[in-house]
Scaffold this active site. Structure first.
Site, PDB file in Angstrom:
ATOM      1  CD  GLU A   1      -8.799  -7.326  -2.124  1.00  0.00           C
ATOM      2  OE1 GLU A   1      -9.049  -6.324  -2.972  1.00  0.00           O
ATOM      3  OE2 GLU A   1      -7.666  -7.571  -1.504  1.00  0.00           O
TER       4      GLU A   1
ATOM      5  CB  SER B   1      -0.510   0.069   1.460  1.00  0.00           C
ATOM      6  OG  SER B   1      -1.598  -1.168   0.954  1.00  0.00           O
TER       7      SER B   1
END
Ligand code: HPA
Length: 271
Positions: A84, A26
């Protein structure tokens, strides 16, 4: 997930077999935006059969096969996270692909929260070891040969590579500490009691990725290295809440330092 179609696609489209794969976590994507990556061969995850589109902000979902400091490298911007809702087989599919292609070394990077004030926000930490608290293991299921059924994890994060990362940091005037990465599923951040418990367990930072990839990379016979970018203090250490946007802002600030360290590491890496 069956990686065969994706593997065949890569074998037909990539210009060379990379020696090193770098997974950018990220906010650490700047390495994928440099000239070398741009002039390489770009493959997006959507081109690989079985790979869904990327959804998390700060992750672009691309592989760049490029020459870097005279080395053949694949830079992966974005990854699949367990939180996710993806199956573990997809989370680790890039590692299976790199292993099958013949990549020798993997450098995994991530954003992580510090478990104590020994670590500073904005610093980079070389991963010495990890603690898997994801409640599962990516190798559950039929064994993927030729990897062993019960792979040894004693020196998962390669000692030589760790030293090379620390040396690369010194060349960039950065003191890279070493520490233990605690892998959780997320997506909620931890409670203060969890942060305290993880510290007691022997962890230094906590994050939501890396652990499954490291295990599978090792199972594939690749050498593994990891770097955490400390983006925040764990919950309850400071008198404030944790926001994913702050995580991204801090990692983007550190991205340039990480890029310098990565370049130095790639230049010095010996095969
Ligand atoms: N916890 C879990 N994952 C993270 C954190 C955190 O505090 N910061 C960045 N990734």
């Amino acid at each position: 997930m069956d990686i065969k179609p994706a593997l065949e696609f890569l074998q037909q489209h990539i210009p060379f077999i990379p020696e090193l794969a770098i997974v950018l976590g990220s906010g650490l994507g700047s390495l994928a935006q440099c000239q070398e990556a741009k002039s390489g061969t770009e493959i997006s995850f959507q081109q690989l059969r079985g790979f869904p589109e990327q959804s998390v902000i700060g992750h672009s979902g691309k592989m760049f096969f490029c020459e870097f400091e005279k080395k053949k490298v694949v830079i992966q911007a974005g990854r699949f996270h367990y939180y996710e809702g993806h199956p573990m087989s997809l989370v680790v599919a890039p590692m299976r692909l790199y292993g099958r292609l013949g990549v020798k070394t993997v450098l995994l990077t991530n954003a992580a929260g510090a478990l104590s004030s020994d670590k500073q926000v904005g610093s980079l930490m070389v991963i010495r070891d990890h603690i898997n608290l994801q409640g599962t293991n990516p190798l559950i299921g039929p064994n993927v040969k030729p990897g062993p059924r019960f792979p040894d994890m004693t020196s998962l994060y390669d000692r030589d590579l760790r030293q090379q990362l620390i040396a690369a940091g010194s060349k960039c005037n950065l003191m890279l500490g070493e520490g233990v990465y605690v892998g959780v599923t997320g997506p909620s951040f931890e409670t203060p009691a969890e942060i305290k418990a993880f510290r007691t367990l022997g962890g230094d930072v906590v994050g939501m990725s890396t652990v499954p990839e490291a295990i599978v990379a090792k199972h594939e016979g690749m050498l593994v290295a990891g770097i955490s970018c400390v983006t925040n203090m764990g919950a309850g250490i400071l008198n404030k809440t944790i926001d994913h946007k702050d995580v991204l802002d801090i990692s983007e600030t550190i991205s340039a330092s990480f890029e310098r360290v990565a370049r130095e590491f790639i230049r010095e890496i010996a095969y």
